[in-house]
Write an enzyme that holds these catalytic residues in place. Structure first.
Site, PDB file in Angstrom:
ATOM      1  N   HIS A 150      58.056  89.447  17.930  1.00 12.05           N
ATOM      2  CA  HIS A 150      57.526  88.338  17.128  1.00 12.05           C
ATOM      3  C   HIS A 150      56.352  88.799  16.258  1.00 12.05           C
ATOM      4  O   HIS A 150      55.309  89.165  16.776  1.00 12.05           O
ATOM      5  CB  HIS A 150      57.062  87.247  18.104  1.00 12.05           C
ATOM      6  CG  HIS A 150      56.538  86.012  17.446  1.00 12.05           C
ATOM      7  ND1 HIS A 150      55.287  85.509  17.712  1.00 12.05           N
ATOM      8  CD2 HIS A 150      57.110  85.173  16.543  1.00 12.05           C
ATOM      9  CE1 HIS A 150      55.098  84.402  17.014  1.00 12.05           C
ATOM     10  NE2 HIS A 150      56.190  84.171  16.297  1.00 12.05           N
ATOM     11  N   LYS A 154      58.726  81.309   4.940  1.00  7.85           N
ATOM     12  CA  LYS A 154      57.636  80.344   5.149  1.00  7.85           C
ATOM     13  C   LYS A 154      57.368  79.516   3.887  1.00  7.85           C
ATOM     14  O   LYS A 154      56.925  78.375   3.989  1.00  7.85           O
ATOM     15  CB  LYS A 154      56.345  81.074   5.559  1.00  7.85           C
ATOM     16  CG  LYS A 154      56.313  81.522   7.015  1.00  7.85           C
ATOM     17  CD  LYS A 154      56.261  80.340   7.971  1.00  7.85           C
ATOM     18  CE  LYS A 154      56.069  80.771   9.422  1.00  7.85           C
ATOM     19  NZ  LYS A 154      56.382  79.709  10.381  1.00  7.85           N
ATOM     20  N   HIS A 193      52.100  85.134   7.881  1.00 10.42           N
ATOM     21  CA  HIS A 193      52.453  83.843   8.489  1.00 10.42           C
ATOM     22  C   HIS A 193      51.789  82.662   7.781  1.00 10.42           C
ATOM     23  O   HIS A 193      52.463  81.722   7.339  1.00 10.42           O
ATOM     24  CB  HIS A 193      52.057  83.862   9.971  1.00 10.42           C
ATOM     25  CG  HIS A 193      52.414  82.625  10.712  1.00 10.42           C
ATOM     26  ND1 HIS A 193      51.624  81.486  10.706  1.00 10.42           N
ATOM     27  CD2 HIS A 193      53.493  82.309  11.479  1.00 10.42           C
ATOM     28  CE1 HIS A 193      52.191  80.550  11.428  1.00 10.42           C
ATOM     29  NE2 HIS A 193      53.332  81.015  11.921  1.00 10.42           N
TER      30      HIS A 193
HETATM   31  O1  G3P Z   1      60.808  82.901  15.546  1.00 11.54           O
HETATM   32  C1  G3P Z   1      60.326  81.631  15.358  1.00 11.54           C
HETATM   33  C2  G3P Z   1      58.845  81.527  15.340  1.00 11.54           C
HETATM   34  O2  G3P Z   1      58.287  82.650  14.717  1.00 11.54           O
HETATM   35  C3  G3P Z   1      58.439  80.262  14.664  1.00 11.54           C
HETATM   36  O3  G3P Z   1      57.075  79.993  14.799  1.00 11.54           O
HETATM   37  O4  G3P Z   1      54.824  79.757  13.864  1.00 11.54           O
HETATM   38  O5  G3P Z   1      55.437  81.865  14.970  1.00 11.54           O
HETATM   39  O6  G3P Z   1      56.385  81.313  12.745  1.00 11.54           O
HETATM   40  P1  G3P Z   1      55.901  80.769  14.048  1.00 11.54           P
HETATM   41 CA    CA Z   2      57.705  83.214  12.495  1.00 14.79          CA
END
Ligand code: G3P
Ligand code: CA
Length: 269
Positions: free
Chosen positions: A26, A129, A68
């Protein structure tokens, strides 16, 4: 003899179960390295991740960059808004220092730089995003990269954008990120029925939700109709084991090494 055969068969079943579950880093190995940067992705590969997950946004001058948040407040040494900044303005900022001096000088990567860092046979889960304006530049970057279609998944919360991807590139795998809520009566929103409708209408290949919202019934129902199920973000081994037993298609984690090692160990026990 029968015991040995039985043991080998069980071991084979357990290993193949684990082999079916992708371990996705992640934002890279983001617990130990600055999220959404090349050092975090390199560490993820070193730790044996099957895939990386990375977030992308558009700059003012039309570049797709890996970050992000809509601004750089949390991860850089100066606060700029991505949509109002040029790539060269963003490239001047330090995206490593917030995680430790050893990462000083880390720059924001473009989508082309991230693509170039993916080893053969490994995958990327590209999270869009920003808005629909990202679709064409993203598809162009994919076309110009040396990645194979099976190395790519495009994910996002906005299902209409995923449909747009399918219209232009039907061969590319898409997965819908969906937050599941409960109303006052405890009913799930969106309902399973409406999730299935959206999946069909937007030609979505996979469904993805948070580990504390997803359950075995949703996974089984969707997989039965041919939709993969993915879960984010699991750093706890107990949860990881539970989802592997439920035959989840992938686990997204900030700690790919920890999750891989424990699951591999578990499949031997
Ligand atoms: O893989 C999904 C996850 O990354 C979504 O949440 O906020 O970490 O982008 P976020
Ligand atoms: Ca993500």
């Amino acid at each position: 003899m029968i015991k040995v055969l039985l043991f080998s068969f069980t071991l084979f079943l357990q290993l193949s179960l684990l082999a079916d579950t992708l371990i996705i880093a992640h934002r890279g190995a983001s617990k130990q390295a600055p999220e959404n940067t090349l050092p975090a992705f390199e560490l993820a590969w070193k730790q044996g991740a099957d895939a990386i997950e990375a977030d992308f946004r558009m700059t003012k001058d039309g570049h797709v960059v890996c970050i992000h948040d809509a601004n750089t407040k949390k991860t850089a040494d100066k606060n700029l808004i991505i949509a109002k900044s040029t790539l060269s303005e963003l490239k001047k900022l330090d995206f490593g220092l917030f995680k430790g001096k050893q990462f000083k000088g880390t720059r924001i990567p473009t989508i082309e730089e991230v693509f170039a860092s993916i080893p053969k046979g490994k995958k990327i889960f590209i999270e869009i995003k920003s808005g629909p304006e990202t679709v064409q530049p993203l598809l162009k970057a994919i076309k110009q990269s040396s990645l194979q279609p099976e190395q790519i998944a495009i994910i996002g919360f906005k299902e209409k954008i995923l449909l747009d991807i399918k219209k232009h590139a039907p061969h590319i795998y898409t997965s819908w990120l969906c937050s599941l809520k409960k109303d006052k009566r405890g009913k799930m929103k969106p309902s399973l029925e409406s999730i299935m409708k959206t999946i069909k209408a937007c030609q979505i290949d996979g469904f993805s939700s948070s580990y504390n919202q997803l359950n075995q019934e949703i996974i089984q129902t969707l997989q039965k109709q041919g939709t993969d199920c993915h879960v984010w973000t699991i750093n706890d081994t107990r949860h990881a084991k539970k989802f592997v037993a439920w035959k989840i298609n992938s686990i997204t984690t900030d700690l790919p090494e920890k999750i891989k090692v424990v699951l591999a160990q578990d499949s031997k026990d």
